[in-house]
Write a protein that holds these residues in place. Structure first.
Motif, PDB file in Angstrom:
ATOM      1  N   LYS A  22       0.823  -1.206   0.000  1.00 36.26           N
ATOM      2  CA  LYS A  22       0.000   0.000   0.000  1.00 36.26           C
ATOM      3  C   LYS A  22       0.857   1.256   0.000  1.00 36.26           C
ATOM      4  CE  LYS A  22      -3.681   2.518   2.293  1.00 36.26           C
ATOM      5  NZ  LYS A  22      -3.002   3.807   1.986  1.00 36.26           N
ATOM      6  N   ILE A  23       1.902   1.264   0.829  1.00 33.07           N
ATOM      7  CA  ILE A  23       2.777   2.431   0.888  1.00 33.07           C
ATOM      8  C   ILE A  23       3.459   2.645  -0.459  1.00 33.07           C
ATOM      9  CG2 ILE A  23       4.891   3.336   1.939  1.00 33.07           C
ATOM     10  CD1 ILE A  23       3.972   1.962   4.562  1.00 33.07           C
ATOM     11  N   ARG A  25       2.270   1.761  -3.386  1.00 33.08           N
ATOM     12  CA  ARG A  25       1.249   2.256  -4.317  1.00 33.08           C
ATOM     13  C   ARG A  25       0.988   3.738  -4.109  1.00 33.08           C
ATOM     14  NH1 ARG A  25      -1.482  -2.550  -2.975  1.00 33.08           N
ATOM     15  NH2 ARG A  25      -2.893  -1.373  -1.622  1.00 33.08           N
ATOM     16  N   ASP A  26       1.019   4.178  -2.852  1.00 34.12           N
ATOM     17  CA  ASP A  26       0.772   5.594  -2.557  1.00 34.12           C
ATOM     18  C   ASP A  26       1.770   6.501  -3.268  1.00 34.12           C
ATOM     19  OD1 ASP A  26      -1.389   4.994  -0.999  1.00 34.12           O
ATOM     20  OD2 ASP A  26      -0.342   5.214   0.927  1.00 34.12           O
ATOM     21  N   TYR A  27       2.971   5.965  -3.549  1.00 35.32           N
ATOM     22  CA  TYR A  27       4.000   6.752  -4.227  1.00 35.32           C
ATOM     23  C   TYR A  27       4.260   6.261  -5.647  1.00 35.32           C
ATOM     24  CZ  TYR A  27       4.716   8.379   0.503  1.00 35.32           C
ATOM     25  OH  TYR A  27       4.514   8.896   1.761  1.00 35.32           O
ATOM     26  N   ASN A  28       3.289   5.522  -6.186  1.00 32.71           N
ATOM     27  CA  ASN A  28       3.385   5.028  -7.569  1.00 32.71           C
ATOM     28  C   ASN A  28       4.651   4.223  -7.806  1.00 32.71           C
ATOM     29  OD1 ASN A  28       0.932   6.343  -8.461  1.00 32.71           O
ATOM     30  ND2 ASN A  28       2.077   8.275  -8.436  1.00 32.71           N
ATOM     31  N   LEU A  29       4.964   3.349  -6.865  1.00 28.47           N
ATOM     32  CA  LEU A  29       6.156   2.521  -6.959  1.00 28.47           C
ATOM     33  C   LEU A  29       5.773   1.045  -7.035  1.00 28.47           C
ATOM     34  CD1 LEU A  29       8.335   4.203  -4.169  1.00 28.47           C
ATOM     35  CD2 LEU A  29       8.669   4.446  -6.629  1.00 28.47           C
ATOM     36  N   ASP A  30       6.587   0.296  -7.769  1.00 28.11           N
ATOM     37  CA  ASP A  30       6.504  -1.157  -7.736  1.00 28.11           C
ATOM     38  C   ASP A  30       7.938  -1.679  -7.691  1.00 28.11           C
ATOM     39  OD1 ASP A  30       7.560  -1.073 -10.353  1.00 28.11           O
ATOM     40  OD2 ASP A  30       5.565  -1.192 -11.260  1.00 28.11           O
TER      41      ASP A  30
END
Length: 321
Positions: A22-23, A25-30
């Protein structure tokens, strides 16, 4: 250094896979984006002459956590790495050369722990401070700071949270203890910890300071704090009249038993921290932390005190005790 698909974990600083996802995703990271970003950041670090000695000890786990603190910004991560490694060297009396044994007396009189689970509401890490000996007569603010930042060393390895909340239990606080708190020293500590390290370097956000078991003279304590805390943080100071009131801010499911919660007691958690700090892994982390400092003699024409801290002169001259 290779990218680790599974981050290091610690049962005293738990972060679930779902919380990490979730964290991110909040910063558009994978995973792929993080690897790409860290490759760029690591390459930049190796080209900074004042950082090259330290970054060989800055593994990808730590780098990713700093990247999260920088909200997924590559440039922000570079700045935070620079600030963290530089600030550590500027205040060695707080940050460096710690040993587990130096805190034996501290642990007999005080508890400073993290709750093992993040808040399910805001993904904050919760800290609890308790004085277990009301007759304490050898309290050292410097020792307290060193211990707090020792816990911070382990957070760099295992944490995955953007904010903190602090529970301050005043049950065994008395006027004799309050009289030992020097406002000037408190202000200096706040400057070092809150302004310089938490906000400027580490970037953690203080979401709340929660007082429980407050004595009738709690106003004196609050007024003392307000002398040194920034307005934004002082507005997040809460005095809870009951544990039910505390549970409105911090869910019952993660609170220790003594606060009406469903989780492990503070005394048990403190004992678990004591045992963990004796482990080879814990000692290795402390030893490695002494190497996570910049070499300012190699910095290219930047005065860190003025550029990063907004303070003229040498920060190294500040004494804490």
């Amino acid at each position: 250094m290779q990218m680790m698909e599974t981050l290091s974990n610690n049962p005293l600083l738990k972060v679930s896979d779902a919380e990490i996802a979730k964290i991110r995703r909040d910063y558009n990271l994978d995973t792929n984006k993080i690897k790409e970003n860290l490759d760029e950041i690591e390459e930049w670090c190796k080209k900074q002459s004042h950082l090259e000695g330290a970054v060989q000890y800055l593994n990808r786990d730590i780098m990713e956590r700093i990247h999260i603190l920088a909200k997924g910004s590559v440039e922000g991560t570079k700045k935070k790495i620079d600030k963290i490694l530089t600030t550590r060297g500027l205040i060695p009396e707080i940050m460096l050369n710690k040993s587990i044994d130096e805190f034996n007396k501290f642990q007999e009189n005080l508890i400073f722990i993290t709750l093992p689970n993040l808040s399910p509401v805001c993904h904050s890490r919760i800290f609890v401070s308790q004085i277990t000996n009301p007759n304490i007569n050898n309290f050292s603010f410097l020792t307290f700071l060193r211990y707090c930042f020792m816990i911070g060393e382990y957070r760099l390895y295992f944490e995955y949270s953007m904010s903190d909340r602090f529970i301050v239990d005043l049950k065994n606080v008395n006027m004799n203890i309050i009289a030992k708190i020097n406002p000037v020293l408190l202000k200096k500590g706040e400057t070092l910890c809150t302004c310089v390290l938490f906000q400027e370097a580490y970037g953690t956000k203080i979401k709340g300071i929660h007082f429980v078991n407050a004595p009738p003279y709690v106003d004196k304590i609050i007024n003392l704090l307000k002398q040194v805390l920034k307005e934004k943080i002082s507005s997040r100071v809460y005095v809870h009249s009951s544990y039910e009131d505390l549970q409105k801010e911090i869910p019952k499911e993660i609170l220790p038993k003594e606060y009406g919660g469903d989780s492990t007691s503070c005394a048990e958690l403190a004992e678990q921290w004591k045992e963990y700090l004796k482990t080879e892994q814990a000692r290795t982390i402390l030893e490695t932390s002494n190497k996570l400092i910049s070499d300012e003699s190699k910095r290219c024409s930047i005065k860190f005190n003025e550029e990063y801290l907004g303070m003229p002169g040498s920060f190294r001259r500040l004494n804490v005790d």
